[in-house]
Motif scaffolding. Structure first.
Motif, PDB file in Angstrom:
ATOM      1  N   GLU A   1     -10.261  17.211  -1.528  1.00 23.89           N
ATOM      2  CA  GLU A   1      -9.492  15.976  -1.460  1.00 23.89           C
ATOM      3  C   GLU A   1      -9.068  15.671  -0.018  1.00 23.89           C
ATOM      4  OE1 GLU A   1      -9.700  18.128  -4.814  1.00 23.89           O
ATOM      5  OE2 GLU A   1      -7.856  18.583  -3.681  1.00 23.89           O
ATOM      6  N   ILE A   2      -9.222  14.415   0.369  1.00 21.53           N
ATOM      7  CA  ILE A   2      -8.716  13.946   1.663  1.00 21.53           C
ATOM      8  C   ILE A   2      -7.366  13.304   1.387  1.00 21.53           C
ATOM      9  CG2 ILE A   2      -9.170  12.568   3.711  1.00 21.53           C
ATOM     10  CD1 ILE A   2     -12.126  12.509   2.888  1.00 21.53           C
ATOM     11  N   THR A   3      -6.307  13.896   1.913  1.00 20.38           N
ATOM     12  CA  THR A   3      -4.948  13.537   1.537  1.00 20.38           C
ATOM     13  C   THR A   3      -4.144  13.089   2.755  1.00 20.38           C
ATOM     14  OG1 THR A   3      -3.766  15.620   1.955  1.00 20.38           O
ATOM     15  CG2 THR A   3      -5.173  15.552  -0.003  1.00 20.38           C
ATOM     16  N   PRO A   4      -2.947  12.521   2.552  1.00 20.30           N
ATOM     17  CA  PRO A   4      -2.088  12.211   3.694  1.00 20.30           C
ATOM     18  C   PRO A   4      -1.736  13.441   4.529  1.00 20.30           C
ATOM     19  CG  PRO A   4      -1.342  11.022   1.756  1.00 20.30           C
ATOM     20  CD  PRO A   4      -2.409  11.974   1.286  1.00 20.30           C
ATOM     21  N   GLN A   5      -1.942  14.638   3.977  1.00 22.73           N
ATOM     22  CA  GLN A   5      -1.690  15.869   4.720  1.00 22.73           C
ATOM     23  C   GLN A   5      -2.973  16.492   5.268  1.00 22.73           C
ATOM     24  OE1 GLN A   5       0.741  18.615   2.452  1.00 22.73           O
ATOM     25  NE2 GLN A   5       2.134  16.987   1.804  1.00 22.73           N
ATOM     26  N   GLY A   6      -4.097  15.793   5.154  1.00 22.63           N
ATOM     27  CA  GLY A   6      -5.358  16.296   5.679  1.00 22.63           C
ATOM     28  C   GLY A   6      -6.335  16.655   4.586  1.00 22.63           C
ATOM     29  N   TYR A   7      -7.354  17.414   4.957  1.00 20.56           N
ATOM     30  CA  TYR A   7      -8.429  17.819   4.038  1.00 20.56           C
ATOM     31  C   TYR A   7      -7.975  19.057   3.266  1.00 20.56           C
ATOM     32  CZ  TYR A   7     -13.372  16.731   3.146  1.00 20.56           C
ATOM     33  OH  TYR A   7     -14.554  16.279   2.595  1.00 20.56           O
ATOM     34  N   LEU A   8      -7.788  18.928   1.957  1.00 21.38           N
ATOM     35  CA  LEU A   8      -7.273  20.025   1.145  1.00 21.38           C
ATOM     36  C   LEU A   8      -8.153  20.229  -0.083  1.00 21.38           C
ATOM     37  CD1 LEU A   8      -3.448  19.168   1.279  1.00 21.38           C
ATOM     38  CD2 LEU A   8      -4.695  20.803   2.701  1.00 21.38           C
TER      39      LEU A   8
ATOM     40  N   ILE B   1       0.854  -1.194   0.000  1.00 17.59           N
ATOM     41  CA  ILE B   1       0.000   0.000   0.000  1.00 17.59           C
ATOM     42  C   ILE B   1       0.885   1.238   0.000  1.00 17.59           C
ATOM     43  CG2 ILE B   1      -1.717   1.346   1.267  1.00 17.59           C
ATOM     44  CD1 ILE B   1      -2.715  -1.241   2.515  1.00 17.59           C
ATOM     45  N   ARG B   2       0.650   2.101  -0.957  1.00 18.99           N
ATOM     46  CA  ARG B   2       1.341   3.378  -0.975  1.00 18.99           C
ATOM     47  C   ARG B   2       0.324   4.502  -1.131  1.00 18.99           C
ATOM     48  NH1 ARG B   2       7.008   2.549  -4.423  1.00 18.99           N
ATOM     49  NH2 ARG B   2       7.758   0.791  -3.167  1.00 18.99           N
ATOM     50  N   THR B   3       0.539   5.603  -0.445  1.00 19.09           N
ATOM     51  CA  THR B   3      -0.328   6.771  -0.558  1.00 19.09           C
ATOM     52  C   THR B   3       0.530   7.980  -0.919  1.00 19.09           C
ATOM     53  OG1 THR B   3      -0.130   7.381   1.775  1.00 19.09           O
ATOM     54  CG2 THR B   3      -1.905   5.857   1.180  1.00 19.09           C
ATOM     55  N   GLY B   4      -0.101   8.988  -1.509  1.00 18.51           N
ATOM     56  CA  GLY B   4       0.680  10.151  -1.886  1.00 18.51           C
ATOM     57  C   GLY B   4      -0.167  11.339  -2.262  1.00 18.51           C
ATOM     58  N   ILE B   5       0.503  12.468  -2.435  1.00 19.82           N
ATOM     59  CA  ILE B   5      -0.154  13.723  -2.790  1.00 19.82           C
ATOM     60  C   ILE B   5       0.824  14.555  -3.595  1.00 19.82           C
ATOM     61  CG2 ILE B   5       0.541  14.688  -0.573  1.00 19.82           C
ATOM     62  CD1 ILE B   5      -1.715  16.634  -0.697  1.00 19.82           C
ATOM     63  N   THR B   6       0.319  15.327  -4.535  1.00 22.69           N
ATOM     64  CA  THR B   6       1.111  16.328  -5.222  1.00 22.69           C
ATOM     65  C   THR B   6       0.387  17.664  -5.133  1.00 22.69           C
ATOM     66  OG1 THR B   6       2.032  17.078  -7.330  1.00 22.69           O
ATOM     67  CG2 THR B   6       0.097  15.643  -7.439  1.00 22.69           C
ATOM     68  N   LEU B   7       1.140  18.715  -4.868  1.00 19.68           N
ATOM     69  CA  LEU B   7       0.585  20.064  -4.808  1.00 19.68           C
ATOM     70  C   LEU B   7       0.794  20.808  -6.119  1.00 19.68           C
ATOM     71  CD1 LEU B   7       1.810  21.104  -1.222  1.00 19.68           C
ATOM     72  CD2 LEU B   7      -0.336  19.999  -1.885  1.00 19.68           C
ATOM     73  N   GLN B   8       1.338  20.108  -7.108  1.00 20.15           N
ATOM     74  CA  GLN B   8       1.591  20.730  -8.400  1.00 20.15           C
ATOM     75  C   GLN B   8       0.278  21.005  -9.136  1.00 20.15           C
ATOM     76  OE1 GLN B   8       4.473  21.671  -9.635  1.00 20.15           O
ATOM     77  NE2 GLN B   8       5.919  20.689  -8.230  1.00 20.15           N
ATOM     78  N   HIS B   9       0.185  22.174  -9.758  1.00 20.29           N
ATOM     79  CA  HIS B   9      -0.998  22.519 -10.543  1.00 20.29           C
ATOM     80  C   HIS B   9      -0.793  22.280 -12.033  1.00 20.29           C
ATOM     81  CE1 HIS B   9      -3.177  24.141  -7.129  1.00 20.29           C
ATOM     82  NE2 HIS B   9      -2.078  24.773  -6.763  1.00 20.29           N
ATOM     83  N   ASP B  10       0.443  22.122 -12.427  1.00 13.25           N
ATOM     84  CA  ASP B  10       0.714  21.750 -13.818  1.00 13.25           C
ATOM     85  C   ASP B  10       0.437  20.260 -13.979  1.00 13.25           C
ATOM     86  OD1 ASP B  10       2.123  22.248 -16.542  1.00 13.25           O
ATOM     87  OD2 ASP B  10       3.141  20.488 -15.685  1.00 13.25           O
TER      88      ASP B  10
END
Length: 379
Positions: free
Chosen positions: A70-77, A7-16
């Motif tokens: 989005e519910i992310t590994p960094q919280g609700y964003l 199991i792997r989880t992740g997030i990107t903050l990139q808008h491109d």
């Protein structure tokens, strides 16, 4: 307890889109990947994102949808792309695309039968104990009840959980990603067999009041209620909650949801908006003669914590919770200033998911709930 390597989880903050797909692949790619699931904002350049995902993930099975948060590994964003991947040998996955324009129950049922049989053909038959189904569906299709009822009927006893794709609060068009392209007017079904323990659950923080109302004129095909108690629906609802029609907003509907009793259980039937003719549009199926009760809110944070405490007692600390949280709950978090507290609960329990236009649980389409599949860390 450590997260299983499958199991792997992740997030990107990139808008491109190209950078976002590259970062998402970097954190989610793993050997023997069976499924990648992602959630993204509706205002992304979706064709560019689709092309970039095809480039980076290749033939890997990837599904996803647009969200209202989005519910992310960094919280609700909001405005991020987040997701998870599941890999063999702990997981075996089959996926299916169902068209909704139109939705043919007989054809869909046969497709689900074949999907279940494909897992059965690899060895033992899938069961409620080792397999769950996850569904994503166009949140503006107005067909969730029909689809979830049909699909669940053909799952041979396997539990189902899902969420309706969203586009923030625009209610224009929602999109679902399957095998390299974004689609509308479709549903996606993933059948997941797991060697790790899991538990499906749902929770809501409302209790019924004594204020009841009867739907006296409605258009069920469009989920529109024209009259309540024989009066224009918006005006009567506003009177019952002590407001003017002009004050009825999504936050008011979140605060004063209406509920219906089905099979001894209480389910929310959330109101989406007021129409120019003083009718009310709903997120869920509605019909004439239904008796609705206006509900009262309880402690949302406490209710959510209790739900996750029960999960931990059942399967231990979750390695991943696939979560579907109603958009009206998100609006309530923000209004009450509790979003950070909710985000901490989600982060503590490894929740990845999205804010939806509705939630599915077994054969029911519901509103204003949090539904989840929690996957444990060890067999």
């Amino acid at each position: 307890m450590s997260t299983p390597t499958s199991i792997r989880t992740g997030i990107t903050l990139q808008h491109d889109p190209r950078a976002a797909a590259r970062e998402l692949h970097a954190v989610l790619a793993q050997p023997q990947t069976q499924l990648v699931v992602f959630f993204c904002p509706a205002d992304f350049d979706l064709p560019a994102l689709a092309a970039a995902l095809r480039e980076h993930f290749g033939d890997t099975e990837v599904i996803g949808c647009t969200t209202a948060g989005e519910i992310t590994p960094q919280g609700y964003l909001a405005g991020t792309v987040t997701g998870f991947s599941l890999a063999a040998p702990d997981f075996e996955v089959r996926t299916l695309l169902l068209g909704l324009d139109p939705f043919e129950s007989a054809t869909a049922g046969q497709a689900v039968d074949r999907l279940v049989a494909s897992l059965r053909g690899t060895g033992t038959a899938p069961t409620l104990a080792d397999t769950f189904a996850f569904m994503l569906i166009d949140g503006l299709s107005m067909q969730e009840e029909l689809v979830v009822s049909c699909v669940h009927q053909h799952l041979a006893g396997i539990g189902l959980l899902g969420g309706s794709a969203a586009d923030d609060t625009r209610f224009g068009t929602t999109h679902l990603y399957y095998r390299g392209q974004f689609h509308s007017k479709v549903a996606l079904l993933a059948l997941v067999r797991s060697r790790l323990p899991f538990r499906a659950f749902r929770t809501q923080h409302f209790v019924r009041s004594e204020q009841r109302m009867v739907v006296t004129r409605a258009d069920p095909s469009q989920r529109i209620v024209h009259e309540i108690n024989g009066l224009p629906a918006a005006r009567e609802f506003a009177r019952l909650v002590g407001l003017e029609v002009s004050e009825l907003t999504p936050l008011i509907f979140a605060t004063h949801p209406v509920v219906v009793r089905v099979g001894g259980e209480t389910f929310v039937r959330s109101i989406a908006k007021v129409n120019p003719d003083d009718s009310l549009s709903f997120f869920c199926a509605i019909d004439e003669g239904i008796v609705l009760t206006i509900a009262k809110g309880a402690d949302m944070v406490g209710n959510l914590q209790q739900a996750f405490d029960a999960v931990r007692e059942s399967i231990g600390p979750p390695a991943l919770v696939l979560g579907c949280d109603c958009i009206l709950r998100r609006l309530e978090y923000e209004r009450d200033g509790i979003k950070d507290r909710v985000a901490r609960i989600f982060s503590d329990n490894n929740v990845v998911g999205f804010a939806t236009y509705g939630e599915q649980f077994n054969s029911m389409h519901v509103n204003q709930t949090f539904t989840g599949i929690a996957i444990g860390s060890a067999a």
